[in-house]
Design an enzyme around this catalytic site. Sequence first.
Site, PDB file in Angstrom:
ATOM      1  N   HIS A  97       0.808  -1.213   0.000  1.00 34.95           N
ATOM      2  CA  HIS A  97       0.000   0.000   0.000  1.00 34.95           C
ATOM      3  C   HIS A  97       0.845   1.269   0.000  1.00 34.95           C
ATOM      4  CE1 HIS A  97      -3.517  -2.607   1.548  1.00 34.95           C
ATOM      5  NE2 HIS A  97      -3.504  -2.528   0.236  1.00 34.95           N
ATOM      6  N   HIS A 114      -7.738  -8.528  -7.793  1.00 35.02           N
ATOM      7  CA  HIS A 114      -8.057  -9.377  -6.634  1.00 35.02           C
ATOM      8  C   HIS A 114      -8.329  -8.443  -5.454  1.00 35.02           C
ATOM      9  CE1 HIS A 114      -5.861 -12.011  -9.373  1.00 35.02           C
ATOM     10  NE2 HIS A 114      -6.467 -13.024  -8.790  1.00 35.02           N
ATOM     11  N   SER A 141      -6.895  -2.232  -0.558  1.00 38.38           N
ATOM     12  CA  SER A 141      -6.540  -1.471  -1.763  1.00 38.38           C
ATOM     13  C   SER A 141      -7.723  -0.694  -2.347  1.00 38.38           C
ATOM     14  CB  SER A 141      -5.941  -2.403  -2.813  1.00 38.38           C
ATOM     15  OG  SER A 141      -4.801  -3.069  -2.305  1.00 38.38           O
ATOM     16  N   GLU A 181     -13.519  -9.430  -7.666  1.00 38.40           N
ATOM     17  CA  GLU A 181     -13.413 -10.251  -6.465  1.00 38.40           C
ATOM     18  C   GLU A 181     -14.343 -11.449  -6.596  1.00 38.40           C
ATOM     19  OE1 GLU A 181     -12.550 -12.228  -3.394  1.00 38.40           O
ATOM     20  OE2 GLU A 181     -11.385 -10.422  -3.857  1.00 38.40           O
ATOM     21  N   ASP A 192     -13.414 -13.429 -12.769  1.00 34.05           N
ATOM     22  CA  ASP A 192     -11.975 -13.657 -12.580  1.00 34.05           C
ATOM     23  C   ASP A 192     -11.177 -12.456 -13.072  1.00 34.05           C
ATOM     24  OD1 ASP A 192      -9.572 -15.453 -12.144  1.00 34.05           O
ATOM     25  OD2 ASP A 192      -9.385 -15.026 -14.282  1.00 34.05           O
ATOM     26  N   GLY A 193     -10.363 -11.892 -12.196  1.00 37.53           N
ATOM     27  CA  GLY A 193      -9.611 -10.701 -12.551  1.00 37.53           C
ATOM     28  C   GLY A 193      -8.541 -10.934 -13.598  1.00 37.53           C
ATOM     29  N   ASP A 221      -2.617  -8.776  -6.999  1.00 36.40           N
ATOM     30  CA  ASP A 221      -2.108  -9.364  -5.748  1.00 36.40           C
ATOM     31  C   ASP A 221      -2.958 -10.558  -5.342  1.00 36.40           C
ATOM     32  OD1 ASP A 221      -4.291  -7.774  -5.155  1.00 36.40           O
ATOM     33  OD2 ASP A 221      -3.581  -7.258  -3.151  1.00 36.40           O
TER      34      ASP A 221
END
Length: 284
Positions: free
Chosen positions: A19, A42, A100, A118, A143-144, A164
Amino acid sequence: MLAYRHAFHAGNHADVLKHLVLVQVLRYMAEKDKAYTLVDTHAGAGGYSIEGRYAQKKGEYSGGVARLYDAKDLPEPLKPYIELVKEFNPDGQLRQYPGSPALANLLMREQDRLRVFELHPTDYRILASYLSTRPNTQVSDKDGFSSLKGELPPPSRRAVVLMDPSYELKSDYAKVLATMREGLQKFPDTVFLIWYPQLALLESTQLAQRLKASADTLAKKGWLHVRLTVTQPDEKGFGMLGSGMFVVNPPFTLHDQLKDSLPWLVDKLGQYDGANFVLEQRVA
């Protein structure tokens, strides 16, 4: 992986590094009036209760953000990050940790586009509710990794991608590399922020080198790699020793900001005498 819940790890040393980088990159992107798009592949739940049973089970935040929250000698690059954490805790006590998406929500302007993904159904519902009133925002339970290709290039041709995953599935390492490569082939100007855990696994130890090799040929503005090692393996040789961030097309200011912060973070977050950091950069 649907069993993974970031709430167990919220605010730990890995979140601090991730971060810190995210905040500095988004602040840099906002220096131009032109809008940008942030894609978080994610995203998690957005925010996490430090006082909840998940965070309290391992108390990982106590070795991370809690050591910075009331520090009087914060290096300048760390101050904007901690100020945002405090903004997320209006009563002044560290009770909640902003993930995030929450940090992005606090930093991004109305014209900036936010795209978050997500898969966990509970975290998705929490995230969708949290971001429901933010303009230019889409929250998806797809799905990212596979969805990123549909987001590049964005309309303003200014893009940041945060990846991530949990890496609980070893296939995530290959997916991160493939997704970065595909994204850069579609839009070479994309700023990629890739977090990874420092583990005693071949996939973990090789990921940074593989990312470098791909970025060397595909990135327009080079790359930056930072790793923060805070602890030793357990008696069986396992455990997360630290974490790293690999940044493709980094802001030119980021290297010096990290250089000024990392020795202090090693001192504050290190759990053994051998705690250390790595900071390297290739400028295209």
